[in-house]
Design a protein around this motif. Structure first.
Motif, PDB file in Angstrom:
ATOM      1  N   GLY A  46      -6.518   1.875   5.323  1.00 52.43           N
ATOM      2  CA  GLY A  46      -6.871   2.689   4.159  1.00 52.43           C
ATOM      3  C   GLY A  46      -7.399   4.061   4.527  1.00 52.43           C
ATOM      4  O   GLY A  46      -6.888   5.086   4.061  1.00 52.43           O
ATOM      5  N   GLN A 100      -9.019   7.136  -3.295  1.00 49.77           N
ATOM      6  CA  GLN A 100      -8.641   5.846  -3.862  1.00 49.77           C
ATOM      7  C   GLN A 100      -7.880   4.963  -2.869  1.00 49.77           C
ATOM      8  O   GLN A 100      -7.847   3.746  -3.035  1.00 49.77           O
ATOM      9  CB  GLN A 100      -7.775   6.046  -5.106  1.00 49.77           C
ATOM     10  N   ILE A 101      -7.275   5.537  -1.856  1.00 49.37           N
ATOM     11  CA  ILE A 101      -6.424   4.782  -0.924  1.00 49.37           C
ATOM     12  C   ILE A 101      -7.204   3.697  -0.178  1.00 49.37           C
ATOM     13  O   ILE A 101      -6.744   2.554  -0.121  1.00 49.37           O
ATOM     14  CB  ILE A 101      -5.686   5.731   0.038  1.00 49.37           C
ATOM     15  N   PRO A 102      -8.385   3.988   0.403  1.00 54.61           N
ATOM     16  CA  PRO A 102      -9.099   2.914   1.114  1.00 54.61           C
ATOM     17  C   PRO A 102      -9.468   1.730   0.224  1.00 54.61           C
ATOM     18  O   PRO A 102      -9.366   0.576   0.657  1.00 54.61           O
ATOM     19  CB  PRO A 102     -10.357   3.603   1.649  1.00 54.61           C
ATOM     20  N   ARG A 103      -9.857   1.988  -1.005  1.00 58.82           N
ATOM     21  CA  ARG A 103     -10.215   0.883  -1.910  1.00 58.82           C
ATOM     22  C   ARG A 103      -9.030  -0.035  -2.175  1.00 58.82           C
ATOM     23  O   ARG A 103      -9.158  -1.255  -2.189  1.00 58.82           O
ATOM     24  CB  ARG A 103     -10.746   1.426  -3.237  1.00 58.82           C
ATOM     25  N   VAL A 104      -7.882   0.555  -2.388  1.00 54.89           N
ATOM     26  CA  VAL A 104      -6.681  -0.239  -2.655  1.00 54.89           C
ATOM     27  C   VAL A 104      -6.268  -1.013  -1.396  1.00 54.89           C
ATOM     28  O   VAL A 104      -5.899  -2.186  -1.478  1.00 54.89           O
ATOM     29  CB  VAL A 104      -5.530   0.663  -3.162  1.00 54.89           C
ATOM     30  N   ALA A 105      -6.375  -0.377  -0.231  1.00 57.28           N
ATOM     31  CA  ALA A 105      -6.035  -1.056   1.025  1.00 57.28           C
ATOM     32  C   ALA A 105      -6.946  -2.259   1.255  1.00 57.28           C
ATOM     33  O   ALA A 105      -6.482  -3.330   1.656  1.00 57.28           O
ATOM     34  CB  ALA A 105      -6.135  -0.087   2.191  1.00 57.28           C
ATOM     35  N   ILE A 106      -8.229  -2.100   0.979  1.00 56.80           N
ATOM     36  CA  ILE A 106      -9.173  -3.208   1.159  1.00 56.80           C
ATOM     37  C   ILE A 106      -8.899  -4.306   0.131  1.00 56.80           C
ATOM     38  O   ILE A 106      -8.954  -5.495   0.453  1.00 56.80           O
ATOM     39  CB  ILE A 106     -10.626  -2.691   1.096  1.00 56.80           C
ATOM     40  N   LEU A 110       0.831  -1.205   0.000  1.00 56.12           N
ATOM     41  CA  LEU A 110       0.000   0.000   0.000  1.00 56.12           C
ATOM     42  C   LEU A 110       0.864   1.254   0.000  1.00 56.12           C
ATOM     43  O   LEU A 110       0.598   2.198  -0.755  1.00 56.12           O
ATOM     44  CB  LEU A 110      -0.939  -0.009   1.206  1.00 56.12           C
ATOM     45  N   ALA A 122      -5.352   7.658   4.348  1.00 53.40           N
ATOM     46  CA  ALA A 122      -5.951   8.753   3.580  1.00 53.40           C
ATOM     47  C   ALA A 122      -6.044  10.009   4.438  1.00 53.40           C
ATOM     48  O   ALA A 122      -5.865  11.121   3.939  1.00 53.40           O
ATOM     49  CB  ALA A 122      -7.335   8.345   3.071  1.00 53.40           C
ATOM     50  N   GLY A 173      -7.788  -3.619   6.680  1.00 50.37           N
ATOM     51  CA  GLY A 173      -7.664  -2.839   5.449  1.00 50.37           C
ATOM     52  C   GLY A 173      -8.457  -1.542   5.517  1.00 50.37           C
ATOM     53  O   GLY A 173      -8.003  -0.489   5.049  1.00 50.37           O
TER      54      GLY A 173
END
Length: 162
Positions: free
Chosen positions: A92, A41-47, A28, A96, A88
């Motif tokens: 995320g 976009q960061i939380p989606r990628v972390a999840i 991440l 963020a 996540g």
């Protein structure tokens, strides 16, 4: 385990949570530093990373232990997936937030990593117990996700009322 001289239970409660959370944090951070995404976009990628890690962990667990007790494997797989998704979500949304404020970036990352490690250790501790504690461990991540989603919806409603 051999290096630190601990047994399986101690390793799964004390060492594994930190290792797994760090292994999820590095990709991440790489994504954030290289691609410089929007905060949203960061939380989606972390999840997504957490879901991939949970899938990998469950496949490894199934390969190592076999499928003799399929019901238990299914419950464990769902709860483990929920735990990694919970972590996540924390990482995320936390990243963020803290990357908006550069002064707290390092301490914020350490704090997020610590919080996720503690949640992971609590989960591992509970599922290694017997009886009702094991079942509470299986329900712990899903319950925390429900609480987070409820708080999120409440905050959104309160912000729209202003």
């Amino acid at each position: 385990m051999n290096y630190y001289g601990v047994d399986t239970i101690e390793a799964s409660i004390e060492i594994t949570p930190v290792c797994e959370e760090v292994m999820k944090l590095f990709p991440l951070l790489f994504y954030i530093l290289i691609f410089e995404p929007q905060r949203s976009q960061i939380p989606r990628v972390a999840i997504a990373i957490a879901v991939g890690f949970a899938t990998f962990e469950n496949v490894c667990y199934l390969t190592e232990n076999g499928a003799a007790d399929f019901d238990l494997l299914l419950i464990r797989g769902i709860s483990t997936g929920a735990l990694h998704i919970l972590c996540g979500i924390f990482i995320g949304f936390g990243l963020a937030y803290i990357f908006r404020q550069r002064a707290i970036a390092i301490t914020g990352m350490v704090g997020l990593l610590g919080a996720c490690g503690v949640f992971h250790a609590i989960f591992n501790l509970l599922i290694s117990a017997d009886g009702i504690w094991r079942w509470m461990g299986y329900l712990f991540p899903s319950g925390m996700i429900i609480v987070l989603v409820s708080v999120w919806h409440l905050m959104v409603k309160l912000n729209h009322m202003k």
